[in-house]
Design a protein around this motif. Structure first.
Motif, PDB file in Angstrom:
ATOM      1  N   ARG A 286      -1.161 -33.170 -29.904  1.00 27.72           N
ATOM      2  CA  ARG A 286      -0.531 -32.203 -30.807  1.00 27.72           C
ATOM      3  C   ARG A 286      -1.458 -31.050 -31.173  1.00 27.72           C
ATOM      4  N   THR A 287      -2.693 -31.083 -30.691  1.00 23.00           N
ATOM      5  CA  THR A 287      -3.671 -30.050 -31.016  1.00 23.00           C
ATOM      6  C   THR A 287      -3.712 -29.007 -29.898  1.00 23.00           C
ATOM      7  N   PRO A 288      -3.646 -27.724 -30.244  1.00 22.53           N
ATOM      8  CA  PRO A 288      -3.760 -26.691 -29.201  1.00 22.53           C
ATOM      9  C   PRO A 288      -5.028 -26.907 -28.364  1.00 22.53           C
ATOM     10  N   GLY A 289      -4.879 -26.863 -27.065  1.00 14.42           N
ATOM     11  CA  GLY A 289      -6.003 -27.090 -26.165  1.00 14.42           C
ATOM     12  C   GLY A 289      -6.295 -28.555 -25.919  1.00 14.42           C
ATOM     13  N   HIS A 290      -5.631 -29.440 -26.638  1.00  9.72           N
ATOM     14  CA  HIS A 290      -5.757 -30.896 -26.480  1.00  9.72           C
ATOM     15  C   HIS A 290      -7.209 -31.359 -26.589  1.00  9.72           C
ATOM     16  N   ARG A 291      -7.933 -30.782 -27.538  1.00 12.56           N
ATOM     17  CA  ARG A 291      -9.334 -31.148 -27.749  1.00 12.56           C
ATOM     18  C   ARG A 291      -9.670 -30.997 -29.226  1.00 12.56           C
ATOM     19  N   LEU A 292     -10.497 -31.915 -29.703  1.00 13.87           N
ATOM     20  CA  LEU A 292     -10.979 -31.871 -31.086  1.00 13.87           C
ATOM     21  C   LEU A 292     -12.433 -32.327 -31.108  1.00 13.87           C
ATOM     22  N   ARG A 293     -13.172 -31.807 -32.077  1.00  5.80           N
ATOM     23  CA  ARG A 293     -14.530 -32.315 -32.272  1.00  5.80           C
ATOM     24  C   ARG A 293     -14.434 -33.802 -32.591  1.00  5.80           C
ATOM     25  N   MET A 294     -15.354 -34.558 -32.050  1.00  6.69           N
ATOM     26  CA  MET A 294     -15.343 -36.009 -32.252  1.00  6.69           C
ATOM     27  C   MET A 294     -15.331 -36.354 -33.739  1.00  6.69           C
ATOM     28  N   THR A 295     -16.132 -35.664 -34.544  1.00  9.65           N
ATOM     29  CA  THR A 295     -16.186 -35.985 -35.970  1.00  9.65           C
ATOM     30  C   THR A 295     -14.867 -35.667 -36.663  1.00  9.65           C
ATOM     31  N   ASP A 296     -14.227 -34.567 -36.269  1.00  8.63           N
ATOM     32  CA  ASP A 296     -12.934 -34.214 -36.871  1.00  8.63           C
ATOM     33  C   ASP A 296     -11.857 -35.220 -36.481  1.00  8.63           C
ATOM     34  N   LEU A 297     -11.893 -35.667 -35.242  1.00  7.67           N
ATOM     35  CA  LEU A 297     -10.918 -36.650 -34.782  1.00  7.67           C
ATOM     36  C   LEU A 297     -11.143 -37.990 -35.476  1.00  7.67           C
ATOM     37  N   ALA A 298     -12.399 -38.376 -35.648  1.00  4.55           N
ATOM     38  CA  ALA A 298     -12.702 -39.616 -36.372  1.00  4.55           C
ATOM     39  C   ALA A 298     -12.157 -39.545 -37.795  1.00  4.55           C
ATOM     40  N   ASP A 299     -12.351 -38.408 -38.464  1.00  3.07           N
ATOM     41  CA  ASP A 299     -11.811 -38.235 -39.816  1.00  3.07           C
ATOM     42  C   ASP A 299     -10.289 -38.305 -39.819  1.00  3.07           C
ATOM     43  N   ALA A 300      -9.658 -37.668 -38.822  1.00  3.14           N
ATOM     44  CA  ALA A 300      -8.194 -37.615 -38.763  1.00  3.14           C
ATOM     45  C   ALA A 300      -7.577 -38.996 -38.605  1.00  3.14           C
TER      46      ALA A 300
ATOM     47  N   ALA B  16     -19.795 -32.952 -29.801  1.00  4.75           N
ATOM     48  CA  ALA B  16     -19.001 -33.194 -28.596  1.00  4.75           C
ATOM     49  C   ALA B  16     -17.530 -33.068 -28.949  1.00  4.75           C
ATOM     50  N   LEU B  17     -16.749 -32.720 -27.942  1.00  3.87           N
ATOM     51  CA  LEU B  17     -15.305 -32.634 -28.090  1.00  3.87           C
ATOM     52  C   LEU B  17     -14.661 -33.814 -27.379  1.00  3.87           C
ATOM     53  N   ALA B  18     -13.658 -34.393 -28.003  1.00  2.00           N
ATOM     54  CA  ALA B  18     -12.805 -35.373 -27.327  1.00  2.00           C
ATOM     55  C   ALA B  18     -11.679 -34.574 -26.702  1.00  2.00           C
ATOM     56  N   VAL B  19     -11.439 -34.796 -25.409  1.00  2.00           N
ATOM     57  CA  VAL B  19     -10.455 -34.021 -24.665  1.00  2.00           C
ATOM     58  C   VAL B  19      -9.450 -34.984 -24.030  1.00  2.00           C
ATOM     59  N   LEU B  20      -8.182 -34.674 -24.182  1.00  2.00           N
ATOM     60  CA  LEU B  20      -7.121 -35.461 -23.577  1.00  2.00           C
ATOM     61  C   LEU B  20      -7.119 -35.222 -22.068  1.00  2.00           C
ATOM     62  N   THR B  21      -7.175 -36.283 -21.284  1.00  2.00           N
ATOM     63  CA  THR B  21      -7.126 -36.164 -19.826  1.00  2.00           C
ATOM     64  C   THR B  21      -5.674 -36.168 -19.363  1.00  2.00           C
ATOM     65  N   ASP B  22      -5.460 -35.859 -18.092  1.00  2.00           N
ATOM     66  CA  ASP B  22      -4.100 -35.932 -17.539  1.00  2.00           C
ATOM     67  C   ASP B  22      -3.556 -37.355 -17.647  1.00  2.00           C
ATOM     68  N   GLN B  23      -4.412 -38.332 -17.378  1.00  2.00           N
ATOM     69  CA  GLN B  23      -3.996 -39.734 -17.485  1.00  2.00           C
ATOM     70  C   GLN B  23      -3.648 -40.073 -18.933  1.00  2.00           C
ATOM     71  N   GLY B  24      -4.423 -39.547 -19.880  1.00  2.00           N
ATOM     72  CA  GLY B  24      -4.131 -39.760 -21.295  1.00  2.00           C
ATOM     73  C   GLY B  24      -2.819 -39.115 -21.704  1.00  2.00           C
ATOM     74  N   ALA B  25      -2.547 -37.920 -21.176  1.00  2.00           N
ATOM     75  CA  ALA B  25      -1.288 -37.230 -21.486  1.00  2.00           C
ATOM     76  C   ALA B  25      -0.098 -38.016 -20.949  1.00  2.00           C
ATOM     77  N   GLU B  26      -0.242 -38.589 -19.760  1.00  2.00           N
ATOM     78  CA  GLU B  26       0.834 -39.411 -19.195  1.00  2.00           C
ATOM     79  C   GLU B  26       1.066 -40.663 -20.037  1.00  2.00           C
TER      80      GLU B  26
END
Length: 145
Positions: free
Chosen positions: A37-51, A84-94
């Motif tokens: 749901r995040t534009p670019g399908h990437r978030l900072r690891m710390t922000d994602l952990a908080d979320a 670091a950024l956590a990035v959704l992969t194609d496999q993750g999107a599927e």
């Protein structure tokens, strides 16, 4: 107190019903959903952990398992060499697409169907207000998660 108690009781009852048959642990689904749901399908690891309400160490272990399964990857943050950024992969999107289809079906059955359109409008507004309200106490302490 009653409103909060009813919220907790309803959430506790609904959570296993709407997370049934996701095909993955619900914590993984939450991570994939946030990234999806995040534009670019990437978030900072710390922000994602908080979320997703994880400590940074707990989230690192979770991210390691998800990366090993090919659902996410870590990329360096171009704006901060230490992050670091956590990035959704194609496999993750599927995997997210498959889980979301099941999840949406369960949400329709267990959340939308019992409520009228009017019933849905009021909690949505209230929950958005609560989510977006400033926290006067600051971020949660690391140990309280």
């Amino acid at each position: 107190m009653t409103l909060y108690g009813l919220f907790v009781e309803a959430f506790t009852r609904l959570k296993p019903l709407v997370h049934h048959d996701l095909g993955m642990p619900e914590t993984w689904f939450e991570v994939l959903l946030r990234l999806g749901r995040t534009p670019g399908h990437r978030l900072r690891m710390t922000d994602l952990a908080d979320a997703v309400s994880f400590s940074s160490g707990g989230f690192t272990r979770l991210a390691d398992r998800m990366a090993k399964e090919g659902l996410i990857r870590r990329d360096p943050d171009p704006n901060d060499r230490r992050a670091a950024l956590a990035v959704l992969t194609d496999q993750g999107a599927e995997a997210l697409d498959r889980a979301t289809t099941t999840h949406a079906s369960h949400l329709r059955t267990h959340v939308s169907r019992p409520l009228t359109a009017e019933d849905r409008r009021h909690p949505e507004r209230a929950l958005r207000t609560l989510r977006d309200a400033p926290n006067p106490a600051g971020p949660l302490a690391e140990g309280s998660r």
